[in-house]
Scaffold this motif. Sequence first.
Motif, mmCIF file in Angstrom:
data_model
loop_
_atom_site.group_PDB
_atom_site.id
_atom_site.type_symbol
_atom_site.label_atom_id
_atom_site.label_comp_id
_atom_site.label_asym_id
_atom_site.label_seq_id
_atom_site.Cartn_x
_atom_site.Cartn_y
_atom_site.Cartn_z
ATOM 1 N N GLU A 32 60.055 28.332 32.440
ATOM 2 C CA GLU A 32 59.261 27.504 31.526
ATOM 3 C C GLU A 32 59.810 26.080 31.469
ATOM 4 O O GLU A 32 59.056 25.110 31.513
ATOM 5 C CB GLU A 32 59.284 28.134 30.129
ATOM 6 N N LYS A 34 61.576 24.599 33.812
ATOM 7 C CA LYS A 34 61.300 23.965 35.105
ATOM 8 C C LYS A 34 59.858 23.504 35.179
ATOM 9 O O LYS A 34 59.561 22.434 35.697
ATOM 10 C CB LYS A 34 61.596 24.944 36.250
ATOM 11 N N SER A 35 58.948 24.314 34.653
ATOM 12 C CA SER A 35 57.526 23.960 34.665
ATOM 13 C C SER A 35 57.290 22.686 33.858
ATOM 14 O O SER A 35 56.565 21.790 34.294
ATOM 15 C CB SER A 35 56.712 25.118 34.078
ATOM 16 N N GLU A 38 58.628 19.812 35.860
ATOM 17 C CA GLU A 38 57.730 19.474 36.963
ATOM 18 C C GLU A 38 56.502 18.710 36.467
ATOM 19 O O GLU A 38 56.028 17.788 37.135
ATOM 20 C CB GLU A 38 57.315 20.740 37.711
#
Length: 185
Positions: A32, A34-35, A38
């Motif tokens: 989550e 990392k998302s 990103e």
Amino acid sequence: MAENPNFGVVWRGYHRGQVEQCLDELRAELAEAKSGHEAVVSQVEDLEKQIAVLLEDNQELQAALDRVCLAPIEADGLTERLRHMMELARLEATEIKATAHAQRVRDEKRRKQAEQDFELAMSARRREALREIEAQKAEAAAEAERVLAEARERSDEAESVRAHILSQLEAANKVLEEDRVAAES
């Protein structure tokens, strides 16, 4: 993630299912984060593309202005209105350039802050997980020590009972031997 997973102690180590569940929760939180990271990076890239387009437009306008300015034109030939329009175009180009630069600086700061926040959050989660694991290890070691002490105590009790039974058995054998000798005489 659970604040304190309280892994159950099994014969050796921890309850594998609880540890795997905790790790799955940590992995989900990492995915989550990392998302989110990103998404921020994607937004920064989009803004950088917009800035690049604005800078390219500005360069084209500057080149056009340079061409116009380099062409020898009689001062009498330019009307006041044309001079005013050229000055406005130059000011607008300068303003667009400054706005694009300021936006890029802000976006870069936001990107760096998002990266720092992400790293801090992950570092804190790692530290918390390690603390929890250490606490669980300490609890498991204390429980193992308690069980060992209890086993030693029971072993000592069993040895004491065994010695008592052996002494009674020897006494009974002695009485039987005396009775046998008495019966033979």
